[in-house]
Motif scaffolding. Structure first.
Motif, PDB file in Angstrom:
ATOM      1  N   UNK A  16       0.836  -1.187   0.000  1.00 34.75           N
ATOM      2  CA  UNK A  16       0.000   0.000   0.000  1.00 34.75           C
ATOM      3  C   UNK A  16       0.876   1.244   0.000  1.00 34.75           C
ATOM      4  N   UNK A  17       0.453   2.301  -0.682  1.00 31.67           N
ATOM      5  CA  UNK A  17       1.232   3.541  -0.675  1.00 31.67           C
ATOM      6  C   UNK A  17       1.476   4.026   0.754  1.00 31.67           C
TER       7      UNK A  17
ATOM      8  N   UNK B 232       0.638   0.633  -4.982  1.00 32.33           N
ATOM      9  CA  UNK B 232      -0.556   1.288  -5.507  1.00 32.33           C
ATOM     10  C   UNK B 232      -1.755   0.853  -4.674  1.00 32.33           C
ATOM     11  N   UNK B 233      -2.807   1.650  -4.738  1.00 29.69           N
ATOM     12  CA  UNK B 233      -4.016   1.356  -3.973  1.00 29.69           C
ATOM     13  C   UNK B 233      -4.811   0.212  -4.603  1.00 29.69           C
ATOM     14  N   UNK B 234      -5.591  -0.445  -3.777  1.00 30.82           N
ATOM     15  CA  UNK B 234      -6.494  -1.499  -4.241  1.00 30.82           C
ATOM     16  C   UNK B 234      -7.778  -0.803  -4.686  1.00 30.82           C
TER      17      UNK B 234
ATOM     18  N   UNK C  35     -16.164   1.528  -8.697  1.00 30.62           N
ATOM     19  CA  UNK C  35     -16.525   2.799  -8.050  1.00 30.62           C
ATOM     20  C   UNK C  35     -17.552   3.580  -8.873  1.00 30.62           C
ATOM     21  N   UNK C  36     -18.030   2.987  -9.973  1.00 33.83           N
ATOM     22  CA  UNK C  36     -19.025   3.653 -10.805  1.00 33.83           C
ATOM     23  C   UNK C  36     -18.436   4.652 -11.788  1.00 33.83           C
ATOM     24  N   UNK C  37     -17.128   4.588 -12.021  1.00 33.29           N
ATOM     25  CA  UNK C  37     -16.468   5.482 -12.973  1.00 33.29           C
ATOM     26  C   UNK C  37     -16.165   4.724 -14.259  1.00 33.29           C
ATOM     27  N   UNK C  38     -15.996   5.437 -15.368  1.00 26.07           N
ATOM     28  CA  UNK C  38     -15.625   4.753 -16.604  1.00 26.07           C
ATOM     29  C   UNK C  38     -14.157   4.332 -16.567  1.00 26.07           C
ATOM     30  N   UNK C  39     -13.815   3.326 -17.376  1.00 28.04           N
ATOM     31  CA  UNK C  39     -12.419   2.888 -17.449  1.00 28.04           C
ATOM     32  C   UNK C  39     -11.555   4.017 -18.000  1.00 28.04           C
ATOM     33  N   UNK C  40     -10.425   4.218 -17.369  1.00 30.72           N
ATOM     34  CA  UNK C  40      -9.447   5.202 -17.809  1.00 30.72           C
ATOM     35  C   UNK C  40      -8.079   4.555 -17.661  1.00 30.72           C
ATOM     36  N   UNK C  41      -7.383   4.360 -18.763  1.00 32.44           N
ATOM     37  CA  UNK C  41      -6.108   3.657 -18.738  1.00 32.44           C
ATOM     38  C   UNK C  41      -5.105   4.345 -17.807  1.00 32.44           C
ATOM     39  N   UNK C  42      -5.035   5.671 -17.868  1.00 34.19           N
ATOM     40  CA  UNK C  42      -4.074   6.400 -17.030  1.00 34.19           C
ATOM     41  C   UNK C  42      -4.727   7.657 -16.451  1.00 34.19           C
ATOM     42  N   UNK C  43      -5.418   7.530 -15.305  1.00 35.54           N
ATOM     43  CA  UNK C  43      -6.127   8.673 -14.718  1.00 35.54           C
ATOM     44  C   UNK C  43      -5.227   9.836 -14.318  1.00 35.54           C
ATOM     45  N   UNK C  44      -3.952   9.586 -14.116  1.00 32.68           N
ATOM     46  CA  UNK C  44      -3.049  10.661 -13.714  1.00 32.68           C
ATOM     47  C   UNK C  44      -2.537  11.417 -14.930  1.00 32.68           C
ATOM     48  N   UNK C  45      -1.971  10.714 -15.892  1.00 32.99           N
ATOM     49  CA  UNK C  45      -1.377  11.360 -17.063  1.00 32.99           C
ATOM     50  C   UNK C  45      -2.416  11.770 -18.103  1.00 32.99           C
ATOM     51  N   UNK C  46      -3.508  11.030 -18.201  1.00 35.45           N
ATOM     52  CA  UNK C  46      -4.507  11.312 -19.236  1.00 35.45           C
ATOM     53  C   UNK C  46      -5.912  11.050 -18.712  1.00 35.45           C
TER      54      UNK C  46
ATOM     55  N   UNK D 171     -14.422  15.932 -13.717  1.00 32.72           N
ATOM     56  CA  UNK D 171     -13.510  16.812 -12.989  1.00 32.72           C
ATOM     57  C   UNK D 171     -12.281  16.056 -12.484  1.00 32.72           C
ATOM     58  N   UNK D 172     -11.141  16.750 -12.400  1.00 33.41           N
ATOM     59  CA  UNK D 172      -9.875  16.134 -11.989  1.00 33.41           C
ATOM     60  C   UNK D 172      -9.971  15.513 -10.596  1.00 33.41           C
ATOM     61  N   UNK D 173     -10.789  16.101  -9.717  1.00 32.95           N
ATOM     62  CA  UNK D 173     -10.869  15.580  -8.353  1.00 32.95           C
ATOM     63  C   UNK D 173     -11.412  14.151  -8.303  1.00 32.95           C
ATOM     64  N   UNK D 174     -12.149  13.752  -9.332  1.00 32.21           N
ATOM     65  CA  UNK D 174     -12.697  12.395  -9.370  1.00 32.21           C
ATOM     66  C   UNK D 174     -11.568  11.367  -9.289  1.00 32.21           C
ATOM     67  N   UNK D 175     -10.431  11.691  -9.887  1.00 35.07           N
ATOM     68  CA  UNK D 175      -9.319  10.747  -9.967  1.00 35.07           C
ATOM     69  C   UNK D 175      -8.286  10.968  -8.875  1.00 35.07           C
ATOM     70  N   UNK D 176      -8.423  12.028  -8.071  1.00 34.35           N
ATOM     71  CA  UNK D 176      -7.382  12.346  -7.087  1.00 34.35           C
ATOM     72  C   UNK D 176      -7.568  11.547  -5.790  1.00 34.35           C
ATOM     73  N   UNK D 177      -6.497  11.490  -5.014  1.00 30.61           N
ATOM     74  CA  UNK D 177      -6.542  10.815  -3.721  1.00 30.61           C
ATOM     75  C   UNK D 177      -6.311   9.323  -3.777  1.00 30.61           C
ATOM     76  N   UNK D 178      -6.119   8.800  -4.973  1.00 30.19           N
ATOM     77  CA  UNK D 178      -5.885   7.368  -5.149  1.00 30.19           C
ATOM     78  C   UNK D 178      -4.602   7.198  -5.950  1.00 30.19           C
TER      79      UNK D 178
END
Length: 172
Positions: free
Chosen positions: A49-50, A70-72, A78-89, A95-102
């Motif tokens: 775990x981080x 990395x986080x589990x 979580x009800x979000x669409x697949x995103x290959x790289x939520x940080x870089x792309x 909104x960006x906050x959807x992907x933050x904190x993980x």
């Protein structure tokens, strides 16, 4: 009003599979991984775990160990669409906050796993551990078995979907 309690999982990691020296791929908890010394012909992927200390893995050569953190987390769960790289792309329209904190499992980490597995000899046995030995390690173990055309390790019931999707995307 009483708060409802989440039901306890009845899942019990197949810890004894790690004691089977002939299994080509096993997944296990951090606790068990730290208790089993490395041996010749064995490699380990250590997922922590981080922010946690690295697992203590005695008996492995540096070329036998891949360490990842990395986080589990699984965005589809979580009800979000697949995103290959939520940080870089990150996906547009969210909104960006959807992907933050993980700390998401990334394509870079998937590529590191692919390269690590390819660098091991064909007769190498693999151990994969994460904190509980249920989700992240099970997903990586399933992917290794498929990639190397090995029998799937017994006991996989809740592999991390994101880890599997990203590994499959990266490995083609």
């Amino acid at each position: 009003m009483l708060a409802s309690r989440q039901p306890q999982s009845s899942f019990s990691p197949p810890e004894n599979q790690a004691l089977e020296p002939d299994l080509p791929v096993v997944f296990l908890s951090r606790k068990v991984a730290e208790a089993l010394p490395g041996t010749p012909g064995m490699a380990i992927i250590s997922i922590t775990n981080p922010g946690k200390r690295l697992a203590d893995l005695p008996g492995y050569l540096p070329t036998q160990v891949l360490r990842l953190s990395f986080d589990d987390a699984d965005e589809l769960a979580m009800g979000l669409p697949f995103c290959l790289d939520p940080v870089a792309a990150p996906l547009s329209g969210l909104p960006a906050w959807v992907w933050s904190g993980i700390e998401w499992f990334s394509p870079r980490q998937a590529e590191a796993i692919r390269v690590f597995v390819e660098r091991q000899s064909l007769d190498t046995r693999f151990r994969v551990h994460c904190e509980k030995g249920q989700s992240r390690s099970a997903a990586v173990a399933r992917w290794i078995a498929g990639y190397r055309k090995l029998p799937e390790p017994p006991g996989i019931s809740i592999p991390n979907g994101r880890v599997l999707r990203v590994l499959q995307q990266v490995s083609g």
